[in-house]
Design a protein around this motif. Structure first.
Motif, PDB file in Angstrom:
ATOM      1  N   LEU A   1     -43.059  32.507   9.473  1.00 12.57           N
ATOM      2  CA  LEU A   1     -43.491  31.348  10.254  1.00 12.57           C
ATOM      3  C   LEU A   1     -43.127  31.516  11.725  1.00 12.57           C
ATOM      4  O   LEU A   1     -43.881  31.111  12.615  1.00 12.57           O
ATOM      5  CB  LEU A   1     -42.858  30.080   9.691  1.00 12.57           C
ATOM      6  CG  LEU A   1     -43.439  29.545   8.368  1.00 12.57           C
ATOM      7  CD1 LEU A   1     -42.635  28.347   7.897  1.00 12.57           C
ATOM      8  CD2 LEU A   1     -44.896  29.180   8.538  1.00 12.57           C
ATOM      9  N   GLY A   2     -41.962  32.087  11.996  1.00 16.11           N
ATOM     10  CA  GLY A   2     -41.587  32.325  13.391  1.00 16.11           C
ATOM     11  C   GLY A   2     -42.539  33.265  14.092  1.00 16.11           C
ATOM     12  O   GLY A   2     -42.919  33.045  15.256  1.00 16.11           O
TER      13      GLY A   2
ATOM     14  N   PHE B   1     -36.227  29.548  13.542  1.00 14.08           N
ATOM     15  CA  PHE B   1     -36.901  30.251  12.454  1.00 14.08           C
ATOM     16  C   PHE B   1     -36.419  31.692  12.348  1.00 14.08           C
ATOM     17  O   PHE B   1     -36.147  32.186  11.243  1.00 14.08           O
ATOM     18  CB  PHE B   1     -38.418  30.217  12.669  1.00 14.08           C
ATOM     19  CG  PHE B   1     -39.075  28.954  12.194  1.00 14.08           C
ATOM     20  CD1 PHE B   1     -39.259  28.720  10.846  1.00 14.08           C
ATOM     21  CD2 PHE B   1     -39.497  27.986  13.086  1.00 14.08           C
ATOM     22  CE1 PHE B   1     -39.864  27.559  10.394  1.00 14.08           C
ATOM     23  CE2 PHE B   1     -40.103  26.825  12.649  1.00 14.08           C
ATOM     24  CZ  PHE B   1     -40.286  26.604  11.306  1.00 14.08           C
TER      25      PHE B   1
ATOM     26  N   SER C   1     -39.337  31.939   6.473  1.00  9.44           N
ATOM     27  CA  SER C   1     -38.922  31.460   7.795  1.00  9.44           C
ATOM     28  C   SER C   1     -39.246  32.487   8.882  1.00  9.44           C
ATOM     29  O   SER C   1     -39.750  32.125   9.960  1.00  9.44           O
ATOM     30  CB  SER C   1     -37.424  31.153   7.781  1.00  9.44           C
ATOM     31  OG  SER C   1     -36.988  30.736   9.055  1.00  9.44           O
TER      32      SER C   1
ATOM     33  N   GLY D   1     -34.208  33.419   9.225  1.00  9.67           N
ATOM     34  CA  GLY D   1     -34.685  34.617   8.549  1.00  9.67           C
ATOM     35  C   GLY D   1     -33.706  35.766   8.613  1.00  9.67           C
ATOM     36  O   GLY D   1     -33.467  36.454   7.614  1.00  9.67           O
TER      37      GLY D   1
ATOM     38  N   LEU E   1     -38.737  28.239  17.656  1.00 13.45           N
ATOM     39  CA  LEU E   1     -38.919  29.647  17.282  1.00 13.45           C
ATOM     40  C   LEU E   1     -37.593  30.376  17.083  1.00 13.45           C
ATOM     41  O   LEU E   1     -37.447  31.120  16.101  1.00 13.45           O
ATOM     42  CB  LEU E   1     -39.774  30.351  18.333  1.00 13.45           C
ATOM     43  CG  LEU E   1     -41.231  29.874  18.426  1.00 13.45           C
ATOM     44  CD1 LEU E   1     -41.972  30.650  19.509  1.00 13.45           C
ATOM     45  CD2 LEU E   1     -41.929  30.055  17.086  1.00 13.45           C
TER      46      LEU E   1
END
Length: 466
Positions: free
Chosen positions: A444-445, A159, A441, A163, A156
């Motif tokens: 998704l995190g 990601f 990204s 970002g 996590l």
């Protein structure tokens, strides 16, 4: 060595096999072909005269029942596993250890591991033939390796970091690209309302047309003028090879005898073409002139710089005129111009430093494009004063000497005026790509963080491994 061959046994009552006579001092080696008949003294702890007669008789009976060709093939297949450097024993058997083996002492002593590994271990000094890989870290796959354990606590943050880094970089690149001033003027003339539509007729030669346009914002800094072509495939294999680099580098022999790669633009009128090839023959030859229309409607010409548009390596290394102290026309004597050119190569420019093979318009064209829609640098408009813009906002006119036909292959022609920045010309794709990757990204995190928070305290799983 003396070998006694027993008489051929009966298939019903085979007599016992007489052991070979081996001198007590003759060294020999163990052959894998007769491991089943290897004598042993550990299998039967009885006197030599009574050692396992039943076992040895049964083994000899099984062996002699095989056909002769099968026994021979068995001996050949197993002979490859014998130790090198030691003589074989009787009948390819084990080496004699101290004397002749008494009769009736042959017993079965077969080890499957020895057969797989290539045979029993050899005596010191012998070399065993084996197919087992060497005991090294590489061949035994014992090299050190590192495999990360991807958990929510390690994935996590990655990601979110990607970002947070990519999104600002993408925004900066996108804003920088949008700050670049650029304008395109299409002057193909296929539309009936276009001022250059009259130039499509081959009867009008030369044809001059004027296209008027307006700049809404001023162009600061140096301005680059390009000409652009569409549906023109300079990346065709035969087209790219149609040139003679030795001729372009000033080689006198290649000047009068061009390469065969230039066919069918190698010779014309029994004279060698200079420069030869399809690339040079299709050189762009439109003339573009830019004028600023002031308030008094009197056009003011814009100074266009024609030198400094080619790569330094092309100008000083790859392209050279033929050597000699005479005029450039004399150095190109005996050659002719390309078929589609209006004038020979030594008349491309009045400046001797920009004429012949070192003409920068010619050099720029000879660097072929990778895509069918491309642009090539035509002129430079240098900034004269920091207090005044290079091209102020207002009305402009573009005077075109229309020589290059493109409507035969459904092509398009255009003129581009553009400024540059630290990242080059106008290209919004790179900024959009950075923003898209960073946003995906970061999203998704967030999704994985919600999933981890929801199922972290579940009774079924103690942690989520990604």
């Amino acid at each position: 060595m003396i070998r006694v061959r027993p008489p051929f046994p009966s298939p019903f009552y085979p007599p016992p096999l007489s052991p070979p006579l081996v001198p007590p001092s003759s060294p020999s080696s163990l052959s894998p072909s007769l491991w089943r008949l290897q004598p042993t003294y550990a299998s039967c702890p009885r006197p030599l005269a009574e050692e396992c007669p039943a076992s040895s008789a049964l083994q000899r009976r099984r062996l002699w029942r095989w056909p002769w060709w099968r026994r021979r093939r068995r001996r050949q297949r197993r002979s490859s596993g014998s130790c090198q450097g030691q003589p074989a024993g009787p009948l390819g058997g084990p080496p004699a250890s101290g004397g002749a083996v008494p009769r009736g002492s042959m017993a079965m002593n077969y080890n499957a591991k020895d057969e797989v590994d290539g045979g029993p271990p050899c005596a010191p000094g012998g070399t065993a033939k084996t197919r087992r890989p060497d005991n090294t870290a590489f061949k035994q796959q014992r090299l050190p390796a590192w495999q990360p354990i991807l958990t929510a606590g390690t994935v996590l943050p990655i990601f979110f970091i990607i970002g947070l880094i990519f999104i600002p970089i993408g925004i900066g690149i996108f804003v920088t690209s949008n700050n670049i001033r650029e304008i395109e003027i299409d002057y193909t003339g296929t539309e009936p309302s276009s001022p250059c539509n009259k130039c499509l007729s081959p009867d009008v030669t030369p044809c001059i047309c004027t296209v008027n346009f307006t700049l809404e914002k001023s162009f600061e800094g140096n301005v680059f003028m390009y000409y652009g072509l569409s549906n023109f495939y300079q990346n065709h294999r035969r087209y790219v090879k149609s040139r003679d680099d030795s001729q372009l580098n000033g080689d006198s022999s290649a000047l009068l005898n061009p390469s065969k790669e230039c066919e069918p633009y190698r010779r014309n009128e029994d004279k060698p073409i200079a420069p030869c090839g399809a690339i040079a023959n299709s050189m762009f030859n439109d003339t573009l002139e830019l004028f600023l229309i002031g308030n008094d409607s009197y056009p003011v010409p814009i100074a266009l710089k024609k030198k400094g548009i080619a790569w330094w390596t092309d100008k000083n290394v790859k392209f050279r005129n033929p050597p000699g102290g005479d005029s450039l026309e004399e150095r190109f004597k005996g050659t002719t111009k390309p078929v589609n050119w209006l004038k020979p190569v030594y008349m491309l420019d009045s400046d001797p430093d920009n004429n012949g093979f070192i003409n920068e318009d010619f050099i720029v064209w000879m660097r072929t494009a990778a895509l069918p829609t491309f642009r090539k640098l035509y002129r430079l408009i240098e900034r004269k004063s920091d207090l005044h813009p290079t091209l102020p906002a207002g009305r402009y006119s573009l005077n075109i000497t229309y020589n290059y036909p493109v409507h035969y292959f459904d092509g398009r022609k255009r003129m581009i005026l553009s400024t540059i920045s630290w990242m080059g010309g106008k290209n919004p794709f790179l900024g959009i790509a950075y923003i898209a990757v960073g946003s995906i990204s970061f999203l998704l995190g967030v999704v994985l963080l919600v999933i981890n928070h929801k199922y972290r305290n579940s009774s079924n799983t103690a942690d989520i491994t990604i």
